[in-house]
Design a protein around this motif. Structure first.
Motif, PDB file in Angstrom:
ATOM      1  N   TRP A   1      -2.698   2.095   8.821  1.00 27.74           N
ATOM      2  CA  TRP A   1      -2.130   3.393   8.456  1.00 27.74           C
ATOM      3  C   TRP A   1      -0.625   3.320   8.637  1.00 27.74           C
ATOM      4  O   TRP A   1      -0.128   2.682   9.559  1.00 27.74           O
ATOM      5  N   MET A   2       0.121   3.964   7.736  1.00 32.79           N
ATOM      6  CA  MET A   2       1.567   4.041   7.909  1.00 32.79           C
ATOM      7  C   MET A   2       2.107   5.332   7.321  1.00 32.79           C
ATOM      8  O   MET A   2       1.515   5.918   6.417  1.00 32.79           O
ATOM      9  N   GLU A   3       3.215   5.800   7.888  1.00 30.34           N
ATOM     10  CA  GLU A   3       3.898   6.977   7.379  1.00 30.34           C
ATOM     11  C   GLU A   3       5.310   6.570   6.981  1.00 30.34           C
ATOM     12  O   GLU A   3       6.006   5.903   7.746  1.00 30.34           O
ATOM     13  N   LEU A   4       5.693   6.973   5.774  1.00 27.71           N
ATOM     14  CA  LEU A   4       7.007   6.654   5.232  1.00 27.71           C
ATOM     15  C   LEU A   4       7.782   7.929   4.983  1.00 27.71           C
ATOM     16  O   LEU A   4       7.185   8.985   4.759  1.00 27.71           O
ATOM     17  N   SER A   5       9.096   7.809   4.973  1.00 26.43           N
ATOM     18  CA  SER A   5       9.931   8.906   4.516  1.00 26.43           C
ATOM     19  C   SER A   5      10.918   8.339   3.513  1.00 26.43           C
ATOM     20  O   SER A   5      11.328   7.174   3.621  1.00 26.43           O
ATOM     21  N   ALA A   6      11.276   9.162   2.534  1.00 27.45           N
ATOM     22  CA  ALA A   6      12.211   8.732   1.501  1.00 27.45           C
ATOM     23  C   ALA A   6      13.088   9.903   1.098  1.00 27.45           C
ATOM     24  O   ALA A   6      12.672  11.064   1.172  1.00 27.45           O
ATOM     25  N   LEU A   7      14.294   9.586   0.679  1.00 25.13           N
ATOM     26  CA  LEU A   7      15.212  10.569   0.133  1.00 25.13           C
ATOM     27  C   LEU A   7      15.554  10.119  -1.273  1.00 25.13           C
ATOM     28  O   LEU A   7      16.037   8.994  -1.468  1.00 25.13           O
TER      29      LEU A   7
ATOM     30  N   GLY B   1      12.041   4.337   4.309  1.00 25.71           N
ATOM     31  CA  GLY B   1      11.681   3.540   5.467  1.00 25.71           C
ATOM     32  C   GLY B   1      10.315   3.917   6.008  1.00 25.71           C
ATOM     33  O   GLY B   1       9.769   4.964   5.680  1.00 25.71           O
ATOM     34  N   ILE B   2       9.778   3.046   6.828  1.00 22.75           N
ATOM     35  CA  ILE B   2       8.489   3.281   7.473  1.00 22.75           C
ATOM     36  C   ILE B   2       8.774   3.863   8.852  1.00 22.75           C
ATOM     37  O   ILE B   2       9.421   3.237   9.680  1.00 22.75           O
TER      38      ILE B   2
ATOM     39  N   GLY C   1      11.341  -5.753   3.469  1.00 18.58           N
ATOM     40  CA  GLY C   1      12.354  -5.494   2.459  1.00 18.58           C
ATOM     41  C   GLY C   1      12.248  -4.157   1.737  1.00 18.58           C
ATOM     42  O   GLY C   1      12.910  -3.956   0.724  1.00 18.58           O
ATOM     43  N   ILE C   2      11.438  -3.227   2.250  1.00 12.80           N
ATOM     44  CA  ILE C   2      11.262  -1.954   1.546  1.00 12.80           C
ATOM     45  C   ILE C   2      12.582  -1.179   1.432  1.00 12.80           C
ATOM     46  O   ILE C   2      12.805  -0.480   0.441  1.00 12.80           O
ATOM     47  N   GLU C   3      13.467  -1.325   2.407  1.00  9.59           N
ATOM     48  CA  GLU C   3      14.746  -0.593   2.372  1.00  9.59           C
ATOM     49  C   GLU C   3      15.640  -1.059   1.228  1.00  9.59           C
ATOM     50  O   GLU C   3      16.444  -0.291   0.713  1.00  9.59           O
ATOM     51  N   GLU C   4      15.503  -2.312   0.816  1.00  7.29           N
ATOM     52  CA  GLU C   4      16.324  -2.866  -0.261  1.00  7.29           C
ATOM     53  C   GLU C   4      15.595  -2.915  -1.596  1.00  7.29           C
ATOM     54  O   GLU C   4      16.166  -3.363  -2.595  1.00  7.29           O
ATOM     55  N   ALA C   5      14.358  -2.475  -1.652  1.00  9.47           N
ATOM     56  CA  ALA C   5      13.562  -2.565  -2.878  1.00  9.47           C
ATOM     57  C   ALA C   5      14.164  -1.715  -3.992  1.00  9.47           C
ATOM     58  O   ALA C   5      14.836  -0.712  -3.744  1.00  9.47           O
TER      59      ALA C   5
END
Length: 122
Positions: free
Chosen positions: A111-117, A99-100, A82-86
């Motif tokens: 490990w994870m890489e995220l991007s955000a606008l 998103g991841i 649910g990270i996209e709707e958080a």
């Protein structure tokens, strides 16, 4: 490369919190991502750069995190769900997209890489 180990309060990330409009919402976003991950988290890399379209301006962020501990896989799954709707609380900005991009097991964790606008909220 920027990295921080987060086992203590994250007050230092929030130096701009009291200002009406911080230029870069990355510190506040990082604090909320760390809280969402819970437990032991390391920010491996966090970068932010200006972004603009014909109607909006904001910032593009790339963040690499490692979630450590024996329950890292479960915490990563909970983090991603649910990270996209958080809902995110960023003074003077809002998260338009997050998103991841990538994730994988890492020694002692995930490990994870995220991007955000983020967009400036006029």
């Amino acid at each position: 490369m920027t990295s921080i180990q987060v086992n203590a309060p994250i007050r230092n990330l929030l130096q701009n919190e009291g200002r009406a409009k911080a230029r870069d919402p990355l510190p506040r976003l990082l604090a909320q991502l760390i809280a969402r991950a819970g437990g032991e988290v390391m920010v491996e890399r966090a970068a932010s750069r200006p972004w603009a379209s014909a109607l909006f301006q904001g910032r593009r962020h790339v963040i690499a995190l490692t979630i450590a501990g024996p329950d890292a896989a479960e915490r990563r799954a909970a983090f991603a769900e649910g990270i996209e709707e958080a809902e995110w609380s960023l003074s003077g900005h809002f998260v338009a997209d997050i998103g991841i991009d990538s994730s994988r097991p890492a020694p002692g964790g995930e490990w994870m890489e995220l991007s955000a606008l983020t967009i400036e909220d006029w």
